[in-house]
Design a protein around this motif. Structure first.
Motif, PDB file in Angstrom:
ATOM      1  N   GLY A 211       0.816  -1.201   0.000  1.00 39.11           N
ATOM      2  CA  GLY A 211       0.000   0.000   0.000  1.00 39.11           C
ATOM      3  C   GLY A 211       0.852   1.253   0.000  1.00 39.11           C
ATOM      4  N   ALA A 212       0.446   2.240   0.798  1.00 37.87           N
ATOM      5  CA  ALA A 212       1.108   3.544   0.817  1.00 37.87           C
ATOM      6  C   ALA A 212       2.480   3.464   1.486  1.00 37.87           C
ATOM      7  CB  ALA A 212       0.231   4.553   1.553  1.00 37.87           C
ATOM      8  N   ILE A 213       3.330   4.425   1.142  1.00 37.70           N
ATOM      9  CA  ILE A 213       4.636   4.550   1.788  1.00 37.70           C
ATOM     10  C   ILE A 213       4.427   5.140   3.182  1.00 37.70           C
ATOM     11  CG2 ILE A 213       6.845   5.775   1.739  1.00 37.70           C
ATOM     12  CD1 ILE A 213       6.711   5.697  -1.305  1.00 37.70           C
ATOM     13  N   THR A 214       5.005   4.501   4.184  1.00 36.66           N
ATOM     14  CA  THR A 214       4.892   5.013   5.554  1.00 36.66           C
ATOM     15  C   THR A 214       6.166   5.686   6.026  1.00 36.66           C
ATOM     16  OG1 THR A 214       5.600   2.897   6.518  1.00 36.66           O
ATOM     17  CG2 THR A 214       3.233   3.203   6.133  1.00 36.66           C
ATOM     18  N   ASN A 215       7.298   5.400   5.357  1.00 39.53           N
ATOM     19  CA  ASN A 215       8.563   6.026   5.748  1.00 39.53           C
ATOM     20  C   ASN A 215       9.566   5.882   4.612  1.00 39.53           C
ATOM     21  OD1 ASN A 215      10.226   7.290   7.922  1.00 39.53           O
ATOM     22  ND2 ASN A 215      11.470   5.461   7.624  1.00 39.53           N
ATOM     23  N   ALA A 216      10.417   6.882   4.467  1.00 42.15           N
ATOM     24  CA  ALA A 216      11.470   6.830   3.452  1.00 42.15           C
ATOM     25  C   ALA A 216      12.719   7.500   4.012  1.00 42.15           C
ATOM     26  CB  ALA A 216      11.020   7.531   2.172  1.00 42.15           C
ATOM     27  N   LYS A 244      31.689   9.612 -14.474  1.00 47.42           N
ATOM     28  CA  LYS A 244      31.490   9.071 -13.135  1.00 47.42           C
ATOM     29  C   LYS A 244      30.164   8.314 -13.088  1.00 47.42           C
ATOM     30  CE  LYS A 244      33.209  13.549 -11.539  1.00 47.42           C
ATOM     31  NZ  LYS A 244      34.628  13.214 -11.390  1.00 47.42           N
ATOM     32  N   ASP A 245      30.058   7.440 -12.100  1.00 47.44           N
ATOM     33  CA  ASP A 245      28.778   6.797 -11.799  1.00 47.44           C
ATOM     34  C   ASP A 245      28.228   7.419 -10.523  1.00 47.44           C
ATOM     35  OD1 ASP A 245      28.830   5.126 -13.959  1.00 47.44           O
ATOM     36  OD2 ASP A 245      29.605   3.391 -12.857  1.00 47.44           O
ATOM     37  N   ILE A 246      26.979   7.858 -10.566  1.00 46.72           N
ATOM     38  CA  ILE A 246      26.318   8.402  -9.383  1.00 46.72           C
ATOM     39  C   ILE A 246      25.233   7.413  -8.953  1.00 46.72           C
ATOM     40  CG2 ILE A 246      24.857   9.842 -10.874  1.00 46.72           C
ATOM     41  CD1 ILE A 246      24.527  11.748  -8.521  1.00 46.72           C
ATOM     42  N   THR A 247      25.236   7.079  -7.684  1.00 46.67           N
ATOM     43  CA  THR A 247      24.273   6.108  -7.160  1.00 46.67           C
ATOM     44  C   THR A 247      23.564   6.694  -5.948  1.00 46.67           C
ATOM     45  OG1 THR A 247      25.636   4.260  -7.895  1.00 46.67           O
ATOM     46  CG2 THR A 247      23.978   3.785  -6.221  1.00 46.67           C
ATOM     47  N   ALA A 248      22.246   6.606  -5.962  1.00 46.47           N
ATOM     48  CA  ALA A 248      21.418   7.037  -4.841  1.00 46.47           C
ATOM     49  C   ALA A 248      20.718   5.824  -4.256  1.00 46.47           C
ATOM     50  CB  ALA A 248      20.381   8.061  -5.298  1.00 46.47           C
ATOM     51  N   VAL A 249      20.562   5.813  -2.942  1.00 47.56           N
ATOM     52  CA  VAL A 249      19.919   4.698  -2.257  1.00 47.56           C
ATOM     53  C   VAL A 249      18.789   5.231  -1.384  1.00 47.56           C
ATOM     54  CG1 VAL A 249      20.235   2.868  -0.555  1.00 47.56           C
ATOM     55  CG2 VAL A 249      21.985   3.271  -2.262  1.00 47.56           C
ATOM     56  N   MET A 250      17.663   4.532  -1.405  1.00 43.89           N
ATOM     57  CA  MET A 250      16.525   4.878  -0.554  1.00 43.89           C
ATOM     58  C   MET A 250      16.057   3.639   0.184  1.00 43.89           C
ATOM     59  SD  MET A 250      15.430   8.084  -0.723  1.00 43.89           S
ATOM     60  CE  MET A 250      13.654   8.047  -0.411  1.00 43.89           C
ATOM     61  N   ALA A 251      15.774   3.814   1.474  1.00 44.68           N
ATOM     62  CA  ALA A 251      15.132   2.760   2.269  1.00 44.68           C
ATOM     63  C   ALA A 251      13.677   3.160   2.427  1.00 44.68           C
ATOM     64  CB  ALA A 251      15.804   2.625   3.627  1.00 44.68           C
ATOM     65  N   VAL A 252      12.782   2.411   1.813  1.00 49.46           N
ATOM     66  CA  VAL A 252      11.377   2.794   1.755  1.00 49.46           C
ATOM     67  C   VAL A 252      10.523   1.733   2.469  1.00 49.46           C
ATOM     68  CG1 VAL A 252       9.469   3.505   0.272  1.00 49.46           C
ATOM     69  CG2 VAL A 252      11.837   3.859  -0.479  1.00 49.46           C
ATOM     70  N   THR A 253       9.652   2.198   3.345  1.00 55.26           N
ATOM     71  CA  THR A 253       8.744   1.294   4.070  1.00 55.26           C
ATOM     72  C   THR A 253       7.340   1.448   3.493  1.00 55.26           C
ATOM     73  OG1 THR A 253      10.065   1.481   6.085  1.00 55.26           O
ATOM     74  CG2 THR A 253       7.808   0.674   6.332  1.00 55.26           C
ATOM     75  N   PHE A 254       6.740   0.301   3.130  1.00 56.23           N
ATOM     76  CA  PHE A 254       5.406   0.292   2.552  1.00 56.23           C
ATOM     77  C   PHE A 254       4.443  -0.423   3.501  1.00 56.23           C
ATOM     78  CE2 PHE A 254       8.402   0.356  -0.957  1.00 56.23           C
ATOM     79  CZ  PHE A 254       7.859   1.301  -1.820  1.00 56.23           C
ATOM     80  N   ARG A 255       3.202   0.037   3.519  1.00 61.18           N
ATOM     81  CA  ARG A 255       2.162  -0.683   4.241  1.00 61.18           C
ATOM     82  C   ARG A 255       1.740  -1.897   3.417  1.00 61.18           C
ATOM     83  NH1 ARG A 255      -0.220   1.072   8.455  1.00 61.18           N
ATOM     84  NH2 ARG A 255       0.316   3.239   8.013  1.00 61.18           N
ATOM     85  N   VAL A 256       1.466  -3.004   4.090  1.00 60.43           N
ATOM     86  CA  VAL A 256       1.046  -4.227   3.415  1.00 60.43           C
ATOM     87  C   VAL A 256      -0.470  -4.260   3.322  1.00 60.43           C
ATOM     88  CG1 VAL A 256       1.032  -6.737   3.499  1.00 60.43           C
ATOM     89  CG2 VAL A 256       3.089  -5.475   4.128  1.00 60.43           C
ATOM     90  N   ASP A 257      -1.000  -4.491   2.129  1.00 59.00           N
ATOM     91  CA  ASP A 257      -2.460  -4.584   1.932  1.00 59.00           C
ATOM     92  C   ASP A 257      -2.967  -5.963   2.351  1.00 59.00           C
ATOM     93  OD1 ASP A 257      -2.623  -2.010   0.988  1.00 59.00           O
ATOM     94  OD2 ASP A 257      -2.458  -2.628  -1.116  1.00 59.00           O
TER      95      ASP A 257
END
Length: 257
Positions: A211-216, A244-257
């Motif tokens: 479902g919706a993102i609860t935290n990022a 150069k190589d540019i890398t971005a990382v995200m830790a994303v928390t999703f609600r489970v339906d």
């Protein structure tokens, strides 16, 4: 209904196979102190009800090309007095400036730093008597240009002056990308999209959805030489290479339906 043991074994096996297909660079980036996960790279809290969540690491990598370069060379000259070392320095500086201009460096791309002098005394270790005094006078020539390829070429040629007797210290050019702020927003959006795709794949194996993102949480940016696996908890910025190589990382928390 909560999965039985057989379903969990299938789910775990499929999830691990999915993550095994992840490029090695992404795994290198996933250890940036985001405190996410166990072996699979995903933290799932018992998918039973709508309050459960799934946290996934998403990454985005792109190749960028530097659009600005800072460079400097330093001319130095030594002598028995400050005056003599300074007088010997000036012709060497003028010869270096003339070489750079002849190679295409424009007046607004170059400036002379302030002159610096250092004195070194050699004394008798037993009596403390002064044996000799040497003065070394230095001046750096600072160069900044939007023409990255031109500076790259000249930096490889200026060593000719050393063969002509000019006492030079040649510093490595620092190549940078000035539109990093704009690129950052785009990279984070793509990393979040990647996290969502991973979360959907894992949730699908468990017979549920997200479902919706609860935290990022935003991880550190890594700007490295092409195809490098270098990573740092505080981020890295390679200035040695034009591409150069540019890398971005995200830790994303999703609600489970």
């Amino acid at each position: 209904m909560f999965p039985n043991r057989q379903q969990l074994r299938v789910w775990g096996s499929a999830s691990w196979a999915f993550l095994n297909r992840t490029p090695p660079l992404v795994f290198a980036m996933a250890v940036l102190g985001l405190g996410l996960t166990t072996a699979s790279g995903v933290l799932v809290k018992g998918i039973r009800n709508a309050n459960d969540t799934i946290t996934v690491t998403g990454a985005s990598t792109e190749r960028i090309t530097s659009d600005y370069v800072d460079w400097s060379v330093e001319v130095s000259q030594s002598g028995p007095s400050q005056q003599v070392s300074y007088q010997g320095l000036q012709p060497a500086v003028q010869k270096t400036v003339a070489f750079l201009k002849a190679q295409g460096i424009e007046p607004d791309e170059m400036e002379l730093d302030s002159v610096k002098s250092e004195k070194e005394e050699v004394r008798d270790p037993r009596t403390g008597e002064l044996r000799s005094t040497t003065w070394t006078t230095k001046q750096a020539i600072l160069i900044g240009s939007w023409n990255v390829d031109k500076i790259y070429k000249i930096s490889g040629q200026i060593g000719q002056l050393i063969g002509q007797g000019v006492p030079l210290t040649i510093n490595e050019p620092a190549y940078t990308f000035t539109k990093l702020g704009e690129k950052r927003v785009d990279m984070l959006a793509k990393a979040t999209k990647d996290a969502k795709a991973r979360a959907r794949a894992i949730a699908w194996e468990a017979g549920t959805g997200i479902g919706a993102i609860t935290n990022a949480d935003t991880g550190t940016f890594q700007i490295t030489a092409p195809n490098s696996t270098e990573a740092s908890d505080t981020g890295s910025y390679d200035t040695r290479t034009i591409d150069k190589d540019i890398t971005a990382v995200m830790a994303v928390t999703f609600r489970v339906d």
